[in-house]
Motif scaffolding. Structure first.
Motif, PDB file in Angstrom:
ATOM      1  N   ALA A  91       0.829  -1.205   0.000  1.00 21.89           N
ATOM      2  CA  ALA A  91       0.000   0.000   0.000  1.00 21.89           C
ATOM      3  C   ALA A  91       0.862   1.253   0.000  1.00 21.89           C
ATOM      4  CB  ALA A  91      -0.932  -0.011   1.214  1.00 21.89           C
ATOM      5  N   TRP A  92       1.931   1.229   0.810  1.00 23.45           N
ATOM      6  CA  TRP A  92       2.853   2.355   0.775  1.00 23.45           C
ATOM      7  C   TRP A  92       3.443   2.531  -0.621  1.00 23.45           C
ATOM      8  CZ3 TRP A  92       3.353   6.332   3.715  1.00 23.45           C
ATOM      9  CH2 TRP A  92       3.138   6.269   5.092  1.00 23.45           C
ATOM     10  N   GLY A  93       3.909   1.428  -1.203  1.00 19.91           N
ATOM     11  CA  GLY A  93       4.517   1.512  -2.524  1.00 19.91           C
ATOM     12  C   GLY A  93       3.552   2.015  -3.573  1.00 19.91           C
ATOM     13  N   ASP A  94       2.313   1.474  -3.567  1.00 16.38           N
ATOM     14  CA  ASP A  94       1.335   1.876  -4.578  1.00 16.38           C
ATOM     15  C   ASP A  94       0.974   3.355  -4.438  1.00 16.38           C
ATOM     16  OD1 ASP A  94       1.355  -0.712  -5.439  1.00 16.38           O
ATOM     17  OD2 ASP A  94      -0.525  -1.283  -4.460  1.00 16.38           O
ATOM     18  N   ARG A  95       0.772   3.782  -3.205  1.00 11.70           N
ATOM     19  CA  ARG A  95       0.351   5.167  -3.005  1.00 11.70           C
ATOM     20  C   ARG A  95       1.463   6.152  -3.375  1.00 11.70           C
ATOM     21  NH1 ARG A  95      -2.068   7.769   2.621  1.00 11.70           N
ATOM     22  NH2 ARG A  95      -2.818   9.712   1.680  1.00 11.70           N
ATOM     23  N   LEU A  96       2.680   5.830  -2.983  1.00  8.00           N
ATOM     24  CA  LEU A  96       3.798   6.724  -3.293  1.00  8.00           C
ATOM     25  C   LEU A  96       4.139   6.686  -4.771  1.00  8.00           C
ATOM     26  CD1 LEU A  96       5.971   5.945  -0.158  1.00  8.00           C
ATOM     27  CD2 LEU A  96       4.781   8.085  -0.647  1.00  8.00           C
ATOM     28  N   SER A  97       3.970   5.528  -5.402  1.00  8.78           N
ATOM     29  CA  SER A  97       4.216   5.439  -6.841  1.00  8.78           C
ATOM     30  C   SER A  97       3.231   6.306  -7.605  1.00  8.78           C
ATOM     31  CB  SER A  97       4.113   3.986  -7.302  1.00  8.78           C
ATOM     32  OG  SER A  97       4.305   3.883  -8.696  1.00  8.78           O
ATOM     33  N   ALA A  98       1.963   6.264  -7.195  1.00  3.82           N
ATOM     34  CA  ALA A  98       0.951   7.102  -7.844  1.00  3.82           C
ATOM     35  C   ALA A  98       1.266   8.580  -7.644  1.00  3.82           C
ATOM     36  CB  ALA A  98      -0.431   6.771  -7.288  1.00  3.82           C
ATOM     37  N   ALA A  99       1.732   8.925  -6.445  1.00  4.32           N
ATOM     38  CA  ALA A  99       2.076  10.322  -6.176  1.00  4.32           C
ATOM     39  C   ALA A  99       3.245  10.770  -7.039  1.00  4.32           C
ATOM     40  CB  ALA A  99       2.416  10.491  -4.694  1.00  4.32           C
TER      41      ALA A  99
ATOM     42  N   ASP B 100       4.392  15.428  -0.090  1.00  3.75           N
ATOM     43  CA  ASP B 100       3.038  15.798   0.350  1.00  3.75           C
ATOM     44  C   ASP B 100       2.291  14.579   0.879  1.00  3.75           C
ATOM     45  OD1 ASP B 100       3.559  18.358  -0.433  1.00  3.75           O
ATOM     46  OD2 ASP B 100       2.342  18.299  -2.250  1.00  3.75           O
ATOM     47  N   THR B 101       2.447  13.448   0.200  1.00  2.34           N
ATOM     48  CA  THR B 101       1.757  12.227   0.613  1.00  2.34           C
ATOM     49  C   THR B 101       2.217  11.776   1.992  1.00  2.34           C
ATOM     50  OG1 THR B 101       1.457  11.520  -1.681  1.00  2.34           O
ATOM     51  CG2 THR B 101       1.331   9.808  -0.002  1.00  2.34           C
ATOM     52  N   LEU B 102       3.519  11.852   2.234  1.00  5.77           N
ATOM     53  CA  LEU B 102       4.033  11.464   3.548  1.00  5.77           C
ATOM     54  C   LEU B 102       3.507  12.388   4.641  1.00  5.77           C
ATOM     55  CD1 LEU B 102       7.743  10.647   2.595  1.00  5.77           C
ATOM     56  CD2 LEU B 102       5.950   9.009   3.206  1.00  5.77           C
ATOM     57  N   LEU B 103       3.479  13.689   4.358  1.00  6.59           N
ATOM     58  CA  LEU B 103       2.943  14.630   5.345  1.00  6.59           C
ATOM     59  C   LEU B 103       1.457  14.388   5.577  1.00  6.59           C
ATOM     60  CD1 LEU B 103       4.571  18.087   4.534  1.00  6.59           C
ATOM     61  CD2 LEU B 103       5.000  16.621   6.492  1.00  6.59           C
ATOM     62  N   ASP B 104       0.741  14.147   4.500  1.00  7.17           N
ATOM     63  CA  ASP B 104      -0.703  13.934   4.618  1.00  7.17           C
ATOM     64  C   ASP B 104      -1.004  12.695   5.456  1.00  7.17           C
ATOM     65  OD1 ASP B 104      -3.533  14.422   3.747  1.00  7.17           O
ATOM     66  OD2 ASP B 104      -3.240  12.433   2.881  1.00  7.17           O
ATOM     67  N   TRP B 105      -0.218  11.624   5.221  1.00  2.84           N
ATOM     68  CA  TRP B 105      -0.449  10.398   5.988  1.00  2.84           C
ATOM     69  C   TRP B 105      -0.215  10.631   7.474  1.00  2.84           C
ATOM     70  CZ3 TRP B 105      -2.899   6.271   6.670  1.00  2.84           C
ATOM     71  CH2 TRP B 105      -2.490   5.347   7.627  1.00  2.84           C
ATOM     72  N   ALA B 106       0.782  11.443   7.788  1.00  2.00           N
ATOM     73  CA  ALA B 106       1.112  11.687   9.192  1.00  2.00           C
ATOM     74  C   ALA B 106       0.211  12.750   9.824  1.00  2.00           C
ATOM     75  CB  ALA B 106       2.569  12.116   9.306  1.00  2.00           C
ATOM     76  N   GLY B 107      -0.732  13.291   9.041  1.00  2.00           N
ATOM     77  CA  GLY B 107      -1.627  14.308   9.585  1.00  2.00           C
ATOM     78  C   GLY B 107      -0.996  15.672   9.692  1.00  2.00           C
ATOM     79  N   HIS B 108       0.013  15.940   8.846  1.00  2.37           N
ATOM     80  CA  HIS B 108       0.702  17.237   8.903  1.00  2.37           C
ATOM     81  C   HIS B 108       0.550  18.005   7.597  1.00  2.37           C
ATOM     82  CE1 HIS B 108       2.821  17.012  12.767  1.00  2.37           C
ATOM     83  NE2 HIS B 108       2.728  15.709  12.588  1.00  2.37           N
TER      84      HIS B 108
END
Length: 839
Positions: free
Chosen positions: A513-521, A532-540
């Motif tokens: 799931a991490w790979g798919d989401r970051l690949s799409a980003a 942005d995706t990493l910040l969004d996941w962490a609620g920041h």
């Protein structure tokens, strides 16, 4: 035996190769192309092989290479291990040299390219973020590469332009131009950095023309084109169809192979000169021929093999290798071909070796010895056998199992012995870690990310840790990914891919799931979207920029210097000018961009593992990187918001406080800037950057004595700090100390003789001291370093006017206004010259 006769053994090898690959029509078409002359309308200069995975593209391309060599051709094979046009050319040079044809001029030019690119990045980093220890600070590499992308440093593709919107890169790029213009005296050196293909490719064509007199044919084979095409396809089209790079010898033949057909928009007009070879699974006749070559002829067995493989060459080869006696011995190869293959291998060591070799993504003898967990001699013996397996594809000096066979091997081991699976991957992770640490010994960590060997070892270590379900494997991979984003999109993609690969191979949905989401980003928005995706996941997710933060337009402080500020400087360097940029209220900040699919985001959140915690320093690092990117394009208000997010996570980070203080100063919020900068200097009294910015801010607030104290502290820490020296000169001007002003500027140009800004400021000081002829020399030097420096033209025009050189004064002032039509000070000076001339 007569000379020139082919040996019996060579005949056997050729027939075996033909039986393995089949594709008789494609092979004969390619071989027959060498029977036609380039003048013959039937002759083709480009062959494009395409088809799905497992259909045999790579093996056919390798067979084409054998056929070409049989015709005396000089060949070079390139795959996805080359990531840019220069890397492809380096691979060609190496392979041609091994065959006795060195491309010496191209080798020299490639070596120069590597040196100049390193110099460019070093110069950009030094200018962009001169940390006290001289090493790039957090985010500096990302910003340097972003600015270089704006200048056109985009080898093959533009791996860095994802950091900033290309339309907004000009701001940071302009600031770097003077640095690179001073560094590279030769125009060709500049082009070699900014557009390497335009310099290297003409050398390639000259070299190929020279080689063409020694060999009948030159064949370039470009495999895995689905990965190399994005940076090779436009270049190859220009090379083959235009005169941009010079004339190619007509004995060049190119083969490309990938999963997709050729782009009709690009290659449609070249159709009469190329052949498209779509590969389908083997026909029944071809499949039967392959099985017969391997001794599988019993009709019930052949029929079952045809039914289960669907004609895919890799699976047919695997079944043929088991020598099944009856149909009951033929089972679905996509699920149990491994078991069937091992059933007929009596040596238990070989059985284990075949499975162990599937664990790594790539194999060499060293990696295999760890995977097989045996002594070196036995490992060498087993590896030599593994190299002969029909599904072991050669990649340079290494091998890789074909995915169609490797996947069931991995599933078999994972399901049969979960503990053995974890132990095997753990052992490999430790080995890759040990090898990586050996490469790090005695080296600056800032250079490791530019080392391909180090990157491969680190990726191998992370892959096996992820497969072994190590407790911090995902967090460590994500932390590395942030660093990889600093290096550009190409390297970030490799870190994302390791998550995808490990998630798939280990059957780990969370990792996938991490790979798919970051690949799409990454695909949709580049490295910035990944962060942005990493910040969004962490609620920041960053909040909208407060409306009270104005973006100042124009000079950064009152000044008698024409142009009122630094003409060209690093984006996060204290004292940059703030040019016209989008204000917060020009953008839609009521929430996220309107085109975001919130439902898709929520679904992704639900599938991403919740047990992975991103550490606060990592999240703060992402905020800082985003701030640097905003600042590089002049969005200091956005940068301040990001830095505030970083400080919420790491409130006592002196470097972040210093950056926010500088950006607040650039926005004209001097009281807030002083608060941040004073706190930064209290937390880290050795930060010359913070002291220099504090001095500039105090000067703007009308406190020249306090400014002198801060700037003197910065210069005590870094005596050759050019920016602080120029600001110290401005303090001396305010304190009525012309000698001190000129002394500081003399030190500045001595410390950085290639700084156009320092020379221009020194010219202003000389002019203020009525030393106009010496001022002219200083302005001349500034303009030699930066021919687009409007302020230097205007100042030189005023000096000419004072000396009575009216024509020269008008010419300089006109040029300043051409470069900056809104330059009010230059227009006033020009009007004064015209009035003087006309009486």
């Amino acid at each position: 035996m007569a000379r020139g006769r082919v040996s019996l053994q060579e005949r056997v090898r050729r027939r075996t190769r033909a039986g393995l690959v089949a594709r008789s029509a494609e092979r004969e078409l390619f071989r027959g192309n060498f029977d036609t002359t380039p003048e013959d309308e039937r002759h083709r200069f480009l062959f494009h092989v395409h088809g799905t995975a497992g259909v045999g593209k790579t093996r056919l391309v390798k067979e084409f290479e054998h056929l070409a060599r049989e015709q005396g051709a000089l060949t070079a094979y390139v795959n996805e291990t080359s990531g840019s046009v220069p890397e492809v050319l380096e691979s060609v040079c190496r392979q041609f040299a091994l065959r006795g044809h060195r491309l010496k001029d191209l080798e020299r030019m490639l070596a120069t390219h590597r040196e100049r690119r390193h110099e460019a990045e070093t110069a950009a980093l030094a200018a962009l973020d001169p940390a006290p220890d001289g090493a790039p600070s957090t985010g500096g590499m990302a910003l340097a590469r972003a600015g270089l992308a704006g200048l056109g440093l985009v080898p093959g593709v533009a791996p860095f332009t994802a950091v900033l919107d290309p339309a907004q890169l000009a701001h940071g790029a302009d600031r770097l131009r003077s640095v690179l213009a001073a560094r590279f005296r030769s125009h060709e050196d500049v082009r070699l950095v900014l557009d390497p293909a335009s310099v290297l490719t003409p050398v390639l064509t000259d070299e190929l023309n020279a080689v063409a007199s020694d060999v009948p044919w030159i064949v370039l084979l470009l495999d895995t084109y689905e990965r190399t095409g994005p940076f090779l396809d436009a270049w190859l089209h220009d090379l083959l169809t235009t005169d941009r790079y010079g004339a190619l010898p007509d004995t060049v033949v190119v083969v490309t192979a990938g999963q997709h057909p050729a782009d009709p928009a690009r290659w449609g007009t070249f159709a009469d000169f190329m052949t498209s070879l779509p590969l389908q699974p083997f026909t029944e006749a071809e499949a039967r021929g392959l099985l017969a070559e391997r001794g599988v002829t019993a009709e019930p067995v052949v029929a079952e093999a045809l039914r289960l493989t669907g004609g895919l060459p890799v699976l047919l080869s695997t079944i043929a290798g088991t020598r099944p006696a009856g149909p009951e011995d033929v089972t679905d190869p996509s699920a149990t071909a491994v078991e069937r293959f091992l059933k007929w291998e009596q040596d238990p060591g070989r059985r284990f070796a075949a499975l162990a070799g599937a664990l790594p993504r790539l194999l060499d003898a060293d990696v295999f010895a760890v995977a097989a967990d045996c002594d070196r001699d036995r490992a060498e013996e087993l590896y030599a056998w593994v190299e002969t397996l029909p599904f072991a594809d050669r990649l340079g000096g290494r091998i890789r199992y074909h995915d169609i066979v490797r996947a069931p091997m991995l599933r078999l081991q994972r399901g049969r012995s979960p503990r053995g699976w974890a132990d095997g991957h753990g052992r490999l992770a430790q080995a890759f870690c040990r090898w990586r640490e050996q490469t790090e010994s005695g080296r600056d960590t800032g250079t490791l990310w530019l080392d391909e060997t180090w990157c491969e070892l680190r990726l191998g270590e992370l892959y096996h840790r992820l497969c072994a379900a190590g407790p911090t494997a995902v967090s460590d991979t994500l932390r590395d990914l942030v660093e990889a984003c600093d290096q550009g999109e190409a390297l970030a993609a490799r870190w994302v891919r390791v998550l995808e690969d490990a998630g798939r191979d280990a059957g780990a949905p969370g990792v996938s799931a991490w790979g798919d989401r970051l690949s799409a980003a990454l695909a949709s928005g580049g490295t910035r979207a990944v962060l942005d995706t990493l910040l969004d996941w962490a609620g920041h997710t960053p909040l909208p920029v407060p409306g009270r933060l104005p973006v100042r337009r124009g000079g950064d402080e009152p000044s008698t210097t024409p142009g009122g500020g630094v003409p060209a400087g690093p984006p996060d360097f204290p004292g940059d000018p703030v040019g016209a940029g989008p204000t917060p209220w020009d953008l839609d900040l009521a929430g996220a961009p309107a085109d975001i699919d919130w439902m898709s985001q929520e679904q992704a959140r639900l599938t991403t593992p919740a047990d992975v915690t991103l550490p606060a320093p990592l999240l703060a690092r992402i905020h800082r990187d985003r701030a640097l990117a905003h600042a590089a394009r002049g969005d200091h208000a956005f940068a301040v918001t990001e830095l505030s997010g970083a400080l919420a996570l790491t409130p006592d980070d002196a470097r972040t406080l210093a950056l926010r203080g500088e950006y607040l100063r650039a926005l004209g919020l001097h009281a807030e800037a002083v608060a941040d900068l004073e706190r930064a200097t209290a937390l880290d009294p050795a930060d010359a950057y913070a002291w220099a910015s504090l001095g500039a801010t105090r000067l703007t607030l009308g406190h020249p004595e306090g400014a002198r104290t801060a700037l003197d502290q910065a210069l005590a820490l870094r005596p050759d700090y050019t920016w602080a020296l120029v600001r110290r000169a401005r303090v001396a001007r305010e304190l009525g100390d012309p000698e001190g002003r000129l002394a500081a500027l003399d030190r500045a140009v001595a410390a950085e003789p290639d700084s156009a800004w320092a020379h221009c400021e020194r010219g202003d000081a000389l002019r203020a001291a009525d030393r106009d002829r010496e001022a002219l020399a200083a302005y001349d030097r500034a303009l030699a370093l930066d021919p687009g420096y409007a302020s230097a033209y205007a100042s030189r025009g005023v000096a000419h006017h004072r000396l009575g050189h009216l024509d020269e004064a008008l010419a300089d002032l006109d040029r300043a206004l051409e470069l900056n039509q809104s330059y009010a000070w230059a227009r006033e000076r020009r009007d004064a010259v015209v009035q003087h001339r006309d009486g």
